[in-house]
Write a protein that holds these residues in place. Structure first.
Motif, mmCIF file in Angstrom:
data_model
loop_
_atom_site.group_PDB
_atom_site.id
_atom_site.type_symbol
_atom_site.label_atom_id
_atom_site.label_comp_id
_atom_site.label_asym_id
_atom_site.label_seq_id
_atom_site.Cartn_x
_atom_site.Cartn_y
_atom_site.Cartn_z
ATOM 1 N N PHE A 44 0.826 -1.205 0.000
ATOM 2 C CA PHE A 44 0.000 0.000 0.000
ATOM 3 C C PHE A 44 0.864 1.260 0.000
ATOM 4 O O PHE A 44 0.499 2.271 -0.608
ATOM 5 N N ALA A 45 1.995 1.213 0.725
ATOM 6 C CA ALA A 45 2.922 2.351 0.683
ATOM 7 C C ALA A 45 3.421 2.570 -0.741
ATOM 8 O O ALA A 45 3.572 3.716 -1.206
ATOM 9 N N PHE A 46 3.669 1.465 -1.440
ATOM 10 C CA PHE A 46 4.066 1.557 -2.855
ATOM 11 C C PHE A 46 2.930 2.148 -3.688
ATOM 12 O O PHE A 46 3.156 3.009 -4.539
ATOM 13 N N ALA A 62 13.973 -6.055 1.143
ATOM 14 C CA ALA A 62 13.484 -4.734 1.544
ATOM 15 C C ALA A 62 14.573 -3.945 2.263
ATOM 16 O O ALA A 62 14.756 -2.742 2.005
ATOM 17 N N VAL A 63 15.312 -4.605 3.150
ATOM 18 C CA VAL A 63 16.395 -3.932 3.864
ATOM 19 C C VAL A 63 17.535 -3.592 2.908
ATOM 20 O O VAL A 63 18.152 -2.519 3.015
ATOM 21 N N ASP A 110 20.029 6.484 -6.698
ATOM 22 C CA ASP A 110 18.773 7.047 -7.205
ATOM 23 C C ASP A 110 18.497 6.456 -8.586
ATOM 24 O O ASP A 110 18.103 7.154 -9.512
ATOM 25 N N SER A 111 18.721 5.138 -8.667
ATOM 26 C CA SER A 111 18.585 4.431 -9.937
ATOM 27 C C SER A 111 17.206 3.797 -10.040
ATOM 28 O O SER A 111 16.797 3.026 -9.163
ATOM 29 N N LEU A 112 16.500 4.118 -11.112
ATOM 30 C CA LEU A 112 15.186 3.522 -11.337
ATOM 31 C C LEU A 112 15.308 2.021 -11.553
ATOM 32 O O LEU A 112 14.471 1.246 -11.071
ATOM 33 N N VAL A 113 16.348 1.581 -12.241
ATOM 34 C CA VAL A 113 16.530 0.155 -12.521
ATOM 35 C C VAL A 113 16.716 -0.631 -11.222
ATOM 36 O O VAL A 113 16.080 -1.684 -11.004
ATOM 37 N N ILE A 114 17.579 -0.129 -10.334
ATOM 38 C CA ILE A 114 17.803 -0.815 -9.056
ATOM 39 C C ILE A 114 16.516 -0.854 -8.244
ATOM 40 O O ILE A 114 16.167 -1.880 -7.645
ATOM 41 N N LEU A 115 15.773 0.248 -8.230
ATOM 42 C CA LEU A 115 14.514 0.310 -7.500
ATOM 43 C C LEU A 115 13.536 -0.737 -8.017
ATOM 44 O O LEU A 115 12.932 -1.488 -7.236
ATOM 45 N N ILE A 116 13.400 -0.828 -9.332
ATOM 46 C CA ILE A 116 12.445 -1.773 -9.921
ATOM 47 C C ILE A 116 12.853 -3.215 -9.634
ATOM 48 O O ILE A 116 12.019 -4.052 -9.256
ATOM 49 N N VAL A 117 14.145 -3.526 -9.784
ATOM 50 C CA VAL A 117 14.615 -4.897 -9.596
ATOM 51 C C VAL A 117 14.428 -5.350 -8.144
ATOM 52 O O VAL A 117 13.918 -6.451 -7.873
ATOM 53 N N MET A 137 8.998 5.958 0.748
ATOM 54 C CA MET A 137 8.349 4.717 0.335
ATOM 55 C C MET A 137 9.218 3.514 0.688
ATOM 56 O O MET A 137 8.738 2.521 1.264
ATOM 57 N N VAL A 138 10.486 3.587 0.376
ATOM 58 C CA VAL A 138 11.413 2.485 0.634
ATOM 59 C C VAL A 138 11.554 2.240 2.138
ATOM 60 O O VAL A 138 11.595 1.090 2.591
#
Length: 400
Positions: free
Chosen positions: A227-229, A290-291, A302-309, A370-371
């Protein structure tokens, strides 16, 4: 028998998808709604929180009513209420009316969340229940995979109000499914006369059951992280990383694919290793990713790719946790499955709604809040898993 099993999975999955469909189609529109209604980001996110709070609280009503009146009548009522809320949202002229009608919409949608879980418990227990729950979630996956893309297309062509016309049509289709395909699984002889005192007594029994409460909040904290996501992802992906609504929808669908794909192994792993051990192992994986995501974000990534993976891996582990925890929490409570499903769903949705509120308050336009909330939920779920699953979960004495 197999065809009836598949039919039940399809119908229950499509019904369960109606509420999330109203959420997932709506997500790409949040920045547009904020601009069109001249509302702040926090106020716009409150439209999500209002939906989730009603979605959770009203399950307390639908569960006992379904134990007393059967499963189908409250489903009809809930979908009609959902349609009223959807129409109201489509015509809302300011953010306050939109929040109010989203609450009405959530109140109706809660019926198609709590009652299908009770129907699964009516039909099966143990591994068969987990297998049916996983199949229901496979059908249910049409929402998080296709709904954001559909919503983006509607928003581009017709504007954000078209989203609510689409979910109204989905609810009408749900009424047809209930009338034509869904059998009544709570026959008159199994129904119980429910008084407020009996409801409070049953809820008191459940609240004092450490296994039920532990498993409920293991799943609830997992849901809360998602839900936070939901509350932040469109603003982060579109506002911070500059994606278009359609690109955001594709990224969102990747997380859903991971979650649903993993959920299909829940029954197999539960049979092979035991449901409790499966939950515990999956929560360890969920918390680890998550950690790790929080650590790399704190380190300056601040990488979108790392966040998505890393989100893909985190939510894939949740695909094993949530259906297994749902089934195991109801295992010993067959005679009051509706009330148990209602209380569990209410506690989970309130937890999720509170996390949306916290995320909204601390949101700063980046992925960090969010993270951080996702990692906090994961560590909480891990602590609960270690405390709850150390001793055997009570075995149901209900019939298959």
């Amino acid at each position: 028998m197999a065809s009836r099993y598949a039919r039940n999975a399809i119908v229950l999955g499509l019904l369960s998808a109606i509420g999330p469909f109203a959420i997932d189609m709506y997500l790409p529109a949040l920045p547009t709604i904020a601009a069109d209604l001249q509302a702040s980001t926090v106020a716009t996110q409150m439209t999500l929180m209002a939906f989730f709070l009603a979605f959770g609280i009203c399950q307390i009503v639908y569960g006992p009513v379904s134990d007393m009146q059967g499963r189908k009548p409250p489903l009809y009522f809930g979908l009609v209420l959902f349609i009223i809320g959807s129409v109201g949202c489509g015509f809302a002229q300011n953010i306050f009316w939109l929040i109010a009608f989203r609450f009405v919409q959530g109140a109706g949608a809660s019926s198609v969340m709590v009652i299908p879980r009770a129907i699964i418990r009516d039909l099966h227990t143990g591994t068969e229940a987990t297998r049916l729950m996983a199949l229901v979630m496979l059908v249910f996956s049409v929402s998080p995979i296709l709904a954001p893309l559909t919503g983006s297309g509607l928003i581009v062509v017709f504007g954000w109000r078209a989203v609510f016309a689409a979910v109204t049509v989905a609810a009408l289709a749900g009424l047809v499914l209930i009338a034509g395909w869904l059998p009544e699984t709570r026959p008159p002889e199994d129904r119980i006369r429910v008084t407020p005192g009996q409801v409070l007594t049953s809820f008191g029994l459940l609240l004092r059951d450490p296994h039920f409460m532990g498993l409920t909040f293991i799943g609830g904290l997992g849901m809360a992280s998602f839900f936070a996501f939901l509350a932040s992802s469109s603003f982060v992906y579109i506002g911070h990383f500059g994606l278009t609504p359609i690109q955001y929808s594709v990224c969102f669908a990747l997380n859903a694919i991971g979650f649903i794909g993993a959920s299909q192994f829940a029954a197999f792993l539960g049979t092979r290793f035991g449901t409790g051990r499966t939950i515990l192992g999956a929560v360890w994986v969920y918390a680890a990713f998550a950690v790790l995501l929080l650590a790399v974000t704190i380190a300056g990534s601040d990488s979108l790719v790392i966040l998505i993976v890393l989100l893909f891996c985190t939510f894939a582990a949740l695909g094993l946790v949530i259906p297994s925890a749902m089934v195991l929490s109801l295992e010993a409570h067959g005679p009051i499955a509706g009330m148990a499903s209602a209380l569990g769903g209410t506690l989970q949705m309130i937890t999720g709604g509170l996390m949306i509120a916290v995320t909204s308050v601390i949101f700063n336009g980046t992925a960090m809040p969010m993270v951080a909330i996702i990692a906090l939920c994961a560590l909480g779920a891990l602590a609960l898993s270690l405390a709850t699953l150390r001793c055997p979960v009570p075995i149901s004495h209900g019939a298959e």
